[in-house]
Scaffold this active site. Sequence first.
Site, PDB file in Angstrom:
ATOM      1  N   VAL A 100       0.859  -1.179   0.000  1.00 40.64           N
ATOM      2  CA  VAL A 100       0.000   0.000   0.000  1.00 40.64           C
ATOM      3  C   VAL A 100       0.897   1.230   0.000  1.00 40.64           C
ATOM      4  O   VAL A 100       1.928   1.248   0.675  1.00 40.64           O
ATOM      5  CB  VAL A 100      -0.917   0.020   1.236  1.00 40.64           C
ATOM      6  CG1 VAL A 100      -1.794   1.276   1.240  1.00 40.64           C
ATOM      7  CG2 VAL A 100      -1.787  -1.227   1.291  1.00 40.64           C
ATOM      8  N   CYS A 101       0.522   2.228  -0.779  1.00 40.54           N
ATOM      9  CA  CYS A 101       1.229   3.500  -0.803  1.00 40.54           C
ATOM     10  C   CYS A 101       2.707   3.271  -1.167  1.00 40.54           C
ATOM     11  O   CYS A 101       3.010   2.480  -2.060  1.00 40.54           O
ATOM     12  CB  CYS A 101       1.067   4.188   0.554  1.00 40.54           C
ATOM     13  SG  CYS A 101       1.439   5.950   0.602  1.00 40.54           S
ATOM     14  N   THR A 102       3.622   3.940  -0.471  1.00 37.94           N
ATOM     15  CA  THR A 102       5.040   3.813  -0.805  1.00 37.94           C
ATOM     16  C   THR A 102       5.650   2.498  -0.326  1.00 37.94           C
ATOM     17  O   THR A 102       6.857   2.285  -0.498  1.00 37.94           O
ATOM     18  CB  THR A 102       5.830   4.988  -0.214  1.00 37.94           C
ATOM     19  OG1 THR A 102       5.496   5.135   1.171  1.00 37.94           O
ATOM     20  CG2 THR A 102       5.490   6.288  -0.944  1.00 37.94           C
ATOM     21  N   GLY A 150      -2.551   2.355  -4.228  1.00 37.48           N
ATOM     22  CA  GLY A 150      -2.070   3.731  -4.224  1.00 37.48           C
ATOM     23  C   GLY A 150      -1.964   4.272  -2.809  1.00 37.48           C
ATOM     24  O   GLY A 150      -1.829   3.539  -1.839  1.00 37.48           O
TER      25      GLY A 150
END
Length: 227
Positions: A100-102, A150
């Site tokens: 998730v995310c970075t 994202g």
Amino acid sequence: MPIRIAFLLFPNVTQLDLTGPAQVLSRLGDARLDLVAQTRDPVMTDAGFAILPTATFDQVPAADILCVPGGMGVSGAIADDATMAWVARVGEGATWVTSVCTGSLVLGAAGLLRGYRATSHWAQRHMLPLFDAEPVAERVVHDRNRVTGGGVTAGIDFALTLTALIRGQRHAELVQLSLEYDPAPPFDAGSPERADPDLLAAFHRRAAAAGDRDAELRTLAARRGFT
């Protein structure tokens, strides 16, 4: 055998990157979920409170689902040899390798996204090619057994997508209903494409004040053998 789910927990993680999908995936049924860190000591999140790990790296040598959240602590995670060795080892044998995310940058630095399509937070998605991954501007990206979400809130969408892949759409819909996941944001400013220019400029000023994350990631990528 229950589905074994392992979330990486590291200092300065964005807690919603972890807790959002953990809440969804805990409802897979017949699943065991662990929050895995180097020690069992509380781990401070970027929200100012700590999360208690349920297991250490040596206690979880393998998992069916590996999920890596993101946050300001991603660079520290990539710089830590023990963390990266655990991510690489568990990811090599996992049925599903996710983020998730970075957190996708951590997967990439561990060599787990070479030749895969992936996403990340929109402000760091351009760094994925450092790790031989193909960046995709989508909220959830599914490429073979890699599923990446994202930024932050996209973790819920990611987890529902993964739930549908494992248990079927009907089960995922039941989880969505049980969580009353019916987004209706009060403002239309949740993406750089829709935010007004002044708001976007304010975000970039804040990000710059926090340091040059791109330069730090390039240095770490070189240290991990990426050119």
